[in-house]
Design a protein around this motif. Sequence first.
Motif, PDB file in Angstrom:
ATOM      1  N   VAL A   8       0.697  -0.811   0.448  1.00  0.00           N
ATOM      2  CA  VAL A   8       0.126  -0.122  -0.544  1.00  0.00           C
ATOM      3  C   VAL A   8       0.929   1.354  -0.220  1.00  0.00           C
ATOM      4  N   SER A   9       0.337   2.433  -1.175  1.00  0.00           N
ATOM      5  CA  SER A   9       1.433   3.541  -0.958  1.00  0.00           C
ATOM      6  C   SER A   9       0.036   4.164  -0.344  1.00  0.00           C
ATOM      7  N   LEU A  10       0.982   5.484   0.387  1.00  0.00           N
ATOM      8  CA  LEU A  10      -0.533   6.801   0.520  1.00  0.00           C
ATOM      9  C   LEU A  10       0.492   8.352   1.022  1.00  0.00           C
ATOM     10  N   GLU A  11      -0.807   9.178   0.980  1.00  0.00           N
ATOM     11  CA  GLU A  11       0.162   9.973   1.367  1.00  0.00           C
ATOM     12  C   GLU A  11      -0.613  10.495   2.164  1.00  0.00           C
ATOM     13  N   ILE A  12       0.053  11.463   3.426  1.00  0.00           N
ATOM     14  CA  ILE A  12       0.051  11.587   4.315  1.00  0.00           C
ATOM     15  C   ILE A  12       0.315  13.106   4.838  1.00  0.00           C
ATOM     16  N   GLU A  13      -0.726  13.762   4.982  1.00  0.00           N
ATOM     17  CA  GLU A  13      -0.362  15.497   6.182  1.00  0.00           C
ATOM     18  C   GLU A  13       0.630  15.163   7.611  1.00  0.00           C
ATOM     19  N   LYS A  63       7.534   2.379   5.259  1.00  0.00           N
ATOM     20  CA  LYS A  63       8.486   2.823   5.888  1.00  0.00           C
ATOM     21  C   LYS A  63       8.122   4.612   5.444  1.00  0.00           C
ATOM     22  N   GLN A  75      -2.159   3.730  12.682  1.00  0.00           N
ATOM     23  CA  GLN A  75      -3.699   3.466  12.886  1.00  0.00           C
ATOM     24  C   GLN A  75      -3.942   3.646  11.855  1.00  0.00           C
ATOM     25  N   ALA A  76      -3.982   3.445  10.975  1.00  0.00           N
ATOM     26  CA  ALA A  76      -4.855   3.584   9.612  1.00  0.00           C
ATOM     27  C   ALA A  76      -4.136   2.248   9.088  1.00  0.00           C
ATOM     28  N   LYS A 127       0.002   7.930  12.989  1.00  0.00           N
ATOM     29  CA  LYS A 127      -0.787   8.145  12.162  1.00  0.00           C
ATOM     30  C   LYS A 127      -0.891   6.849  10.854  1.00  0.00           C
ATOM     31  N   VAL A 128      -0.258   6.327  10.620  1.00  0.00           N
ATOM     32  CA  VAL A 128       0.158   5.323   9.347  1.00  0.00           C
ATOM     33  C   VAL A 128      -0.097   3.785  10.142  1.00  0.00           C
TER      34      VAL A 128
END
Lengths: 85, 85
Positions: B45-50, B80, B63-64, B60-61
């Motif tokens: 899974v790749s994602l962007e987070i602020e 990572k 938690q997700a 946060k990651v």
Amino acid sequence: MKKFLAEIDVMPKKEILDPQGKAVTGSMKNLGLAEIQNVRIGKHVSLEIEAESTEAASEKVDQACKSLLANLIMESYTFKLEEVA
Amino acid sequence: MKKFLAEIDVMPKKEILDPQGKAVTGSMKNLGLAEIQNVRIGKHVSLEIEAESTEAASEKVDQACKSLLANLIMESYTFKLEEVA
């Protein structure tokens, strides 16, 4: 013969819609994680391979990705090889 | 707010049978790639987070992953984080 561990990521190409990722991005909001955006979901494959050299192992992994693990029309892959004892 | 890119691997736990991986290991032999063993298949899974900081993003990651991306009974995850411009 040396033994290598390969870690392969197979991801949907950027131009391709990723409905599973879209759905998960939406769910993040419901979980109070609206800071998370642009979720994309693919496959992660780990495997062991025996080969004479890193180059030979790399070639075999390439062949496995192309013929079985990734659909090159919709997906792209990257991998890392590491020699194990 | 800084922007981070997270790359998450979600894999079936070692003790858990991975039938998809087993099937692919078998197919490797038919493709003439018998040197490939112990295939295990999970998700990438790749994602962007602020977030304000790497620590906040990492939390946060986590938690997700715990609440949505991984089933901790059968899967384990690693990730990572990388700051993007």
